[in-house]
Structure formats: structure tokens, C-alpha cells
Scaffold this motif. Structure first.
Motif, short mmCIF file in Angstrom:
data_model
loop_
_atom_site.label_atom_id
_atom_site.label_comp_id
_atom_site.label_asym_id
_atom_site.label_seq_id
_atom_site.Cartn_x
_atom_site.Cartn_y
_atom_site.Cartn_z
N ARG A 183 2.46 -8.24 19.71
CA ARG A 183 3.27 -9.44 19.91
C ARG A 183 2.85 -10.08 21.22
O ARG A 183 2.47 -9.39 22.17
CB ARG A 183 4.75 -9.08 19.94
CG ARG A 183 5.21 -8.45 18.62
CD ARG A 183 6.69 -8.27 18.53
NE ARG A 183 7.41 -9.42 18.02
CZ ARG A 183 7.35 -9.87 16.77
NH1 ARG A 183 6.58 -9.30 15.89
NH2 ARG A 183 8.07 -10.90 16.39
N LEU A 184 2.92 -11.40 21.26
CA LEU A 184 2.70 -12.16 22.48
C LEU A 184 3.97 -12.92 22.78
O LEU A 184 4.65 -13.40 21.86
CB LEU A 184 1.56 -13.17 22.31
CG LEU A 184 0.16 -12.64 22.02
CD1 LEU A 184 -0.80 -13.80 21.79
CD2 LEU A 184 -0.32 -11.75 23.15
N VAL A 185 4.30 -13.02 24.06
CA VAL A 185 5.45 -13.81 24.48
C VAL A 185 5.01 -14.75 25.60
O VAL A 185 4.02 -14.49 26.30
CB VAL A 185 6.63 -12.93 24.96
CG1 VAL A 185 7.18 -12.09 23.83
CG2 VAL A 185 6.24 -12.07 26.14
N THR A 186 5.75 -15.83 25.77
CA THR A 186 5.46 -16.74 26.86
C THR A 186 5.89 -16.09 28.18
O THR A 186 6.74 -15.20 28.21
CB THR A 186 6.18 -18.09 26.67
OG1 THR A 186 7.58 -17.85 26.52
CG2 THR A 186 5.65 -18.84 25.47
N GLY A 187 5.27 -16.56 29.26
CA GLY A 187 5.60 -16.06 30.58
C GLY A 187 4.42 -15.42 31.27
O GLY A 187 3.28 -15.54 30.81
N PRO A 188 4.68 -14.73 32.37
CA PRO A 188 3.60 -14.09 33.12
C PRO A 188 2.87 -13.07 32.25
O PRO A 188 3.47 -12.38 31.43
CB PRO A 188 4.32 -13.38 34.27
CG PRO A 188 5.67 -14.00 34.35
CD PRO A 188 5.99 -14.49 32.97
N ALA A 189 1.55 -13.00 32.45
CA ALA A 189 0.73 -12.10 31.66
C ALA A 189 -0.48 -11.67 32.47
O ALA A 189 -0.72 -12.18 33.57
CB ALA A 189 0.29 -12.78 30.37
N THR A 190 -1.24 -10.75 31.91
CA THR A 190 -2.50 -10.31 32.51
C THR A 190 -3.58 -10.43 31.45
O THR A 190 -3.37 -10.02 30.31
CB THR A 190 -2.40 -8.84 32.98
OG1 THR A 190 -1.35 -8.74 33.95
CG2 THR A 190 -3.70 -8.37 33.59
N LEU A 191 -4.70 -11.00 31.84
CA LEU A 191 -5.85 -11.04 30.95
C LEU A 191 -6.89 -10.07 31.49
O LEU A 191 -7.24 -10.14 32.66
CB LEU A 191 -6.44 -12.45 30.86
CG LEU A 191 -7.51 -12.58 29.78
CD1 LEU A 191 -7.28 -13.82 28.95
CD2 LEU A 191 -8.90 -12.58 30.37
N ARG A 192 -7.32 -9.15 30.64
CA ARG A 192 -8.34 -8.17 31.02
C ARG A 192 -9.65 -8.55 30.35
O ARG A 192 -9.71 -8.68 29.12
CB ARG A 192 -7.92 -6.77 30.59
CG ARG A 192 -6.70 -6.26 31.29
CD ARG A 192 -6.38 -4.85 30.84
NE ARG A 192 -5.14 -4.39 31.46
CZ ARG A 192 -4.24 -3.65 30.84
NH1 ARG A 192 -4.44 -3.26 29.59
NH2 ARG A 192 -3.14 -3.28 31.47
#
Length: 187
Positions: free
Chosen positions: A157-166
Motif C-alpha cells: 500500500r502507498l499513502v500520501t505524506g512523508p516517505a523514503t525513496l531507496r
């Protein structure tokens, strides 16, 4: 592995195509879901989206757009306020990441809902519809900034808001709004 703090600003799920036929006839009246959360299915895309499980779109089932690229297009065209980025019909609008170097490789997007792996595919080239639904000249201004087509490699699942891309390759977030135009060299 390189890690980048990003923001998932918008998530789009659209069960039908809105841009087909001739742009002069206008877009179809299609229900679009500006979602706070989406379900990603490996190899198929976003559940409920128009490209979900479609063989012709397996390598491009989820599309990403850099918010900075959309804002650069708006600036180039003198548009204020900046038009809604969902007009580009990309599934995931992210801020803080350069997308083009992700072509051809795997990367992960980590949100509060967990981690989803993707394979970066070909560029998401803009269509002539952009001149109709955004502004005259938008199609040209989006060239090289239309985003990235991806294949989901894991469920999640993906949600809006802060995230990290690796990413396995280094990225330059300062270049997120720049056009990347690849030209084939002449012999």
C-alpha cells in the motif's frame, strides 16, 4: 542503497481513460479518485485503476510524476496558480526526487503503509491532450518532464505524506524539475 526523504503528494486511481479521441472534443467525464491510500499489486498496478492487469500496460502500470517538474512547466507557461498535477493523469505525484535515473532499475518507495518495490521503465511522455486540459504549450513544456512508467514488483500500500525513496543509483533532488531530453546521435 541511497535513501531520499520525499513526499507523496497525490495518488490517482482512475477506473477509465479520460483522454481519448480528439482533444478538441474534450475529455471524457470520468470518475477519478484522488486517494489518500492505494493498493499496489505486483505485476498488475493499482487496484481499481484503468491500467490494472492490462497486458499492454504491465511494464507501465504505475506512473510517477515529480511535483517539481509540474511546477516548472507551470512556470514556463506563466500559469498561476499551478494547475492540479492530477491533470497529467499520473498515479503517484512525488516531491523531492529526480525520476529519470531510476529508468531501467529497481527502487523502493517506503510510506507509512509499508514498502513497495518498483522497476523503473520508460518515460511517461506527455500527450497532446495537455494543451487542451492544462494550457496551450503544455504538451511541449512537459517533454522530458512527463514522469516515469513503472512496474510494481511487490504487493503493498502507498499513502500520501512523508516517505523514503531507496535507490541503487545516486539521485539529485535539485534536478527533479529539469527536462531530460534524450536524442539519438546522428551517425
Amino acid at each position: 542503497m541511497h535513501e531520499y526523504a520525499v513526499t507523496v503528494e497525490r495518488l490517482l486511481v482512475s477506473p477509465e481513460h479520460a483522454y481519448f479521441g480528439r482533444p478538441k472534443d474534450g475529455p471524457a467525464d470520468v470518475e477519478t479518485h484522488d486517494a489518500a491510500e492505494v493498493e499496489v499489486v505486483a505485476g498488475k498496478g493499482l487496484r481499481g485503476d484503468r491500467f490494472f492487469g492490462k497486458a499492454a500496460h504491465m511494464d507501465a502500470a504505475v506512473t510517477f510524476l515529480a511535483a517539481e517538474a509540474w511546477e516548472a512547466v507551470a512556470a514556463d507557461l506563466g500559469l498561476s496558480p499551478v494547475p492540479d498535477p492530477l491533470l497529467a493523469r499520473r498515479n503517484v505525484v512525488v516531491r523531492g526526487v529526480e525520476l529519470d535515473p531510476l529508468r531501467g532499475g529497481e527502487f523502493e518507495l517506503v510510506t507509512a503503509a509499508g514498502t513497495v518495490r518498483f522497476h523503473g521503465g520508460r518515460p511517461a511522455n506527455p500527450c497532446a491532450w495537455m494543451d487542451r486540459v492544462v494550457a496551450a504549450g503544455a504538451h511541449r513544456a512537459l517533454r522530458g518532464r512527463g514522469g516515469l512508467r513503472c512496474t510494481p514488483l511487490s504487493d503493498g500500500r502507498l499513502v500520501t505524506g512523508p516517505a523514503t525513496l531507496r535507490s541503487p543509483v545516486p539521485l539529485d533532488p535539485a534536478r527533479a524539475g529539469e527536462a531530460v531530453l534524450r536524442r539519438t546521435p546522428l551517425p
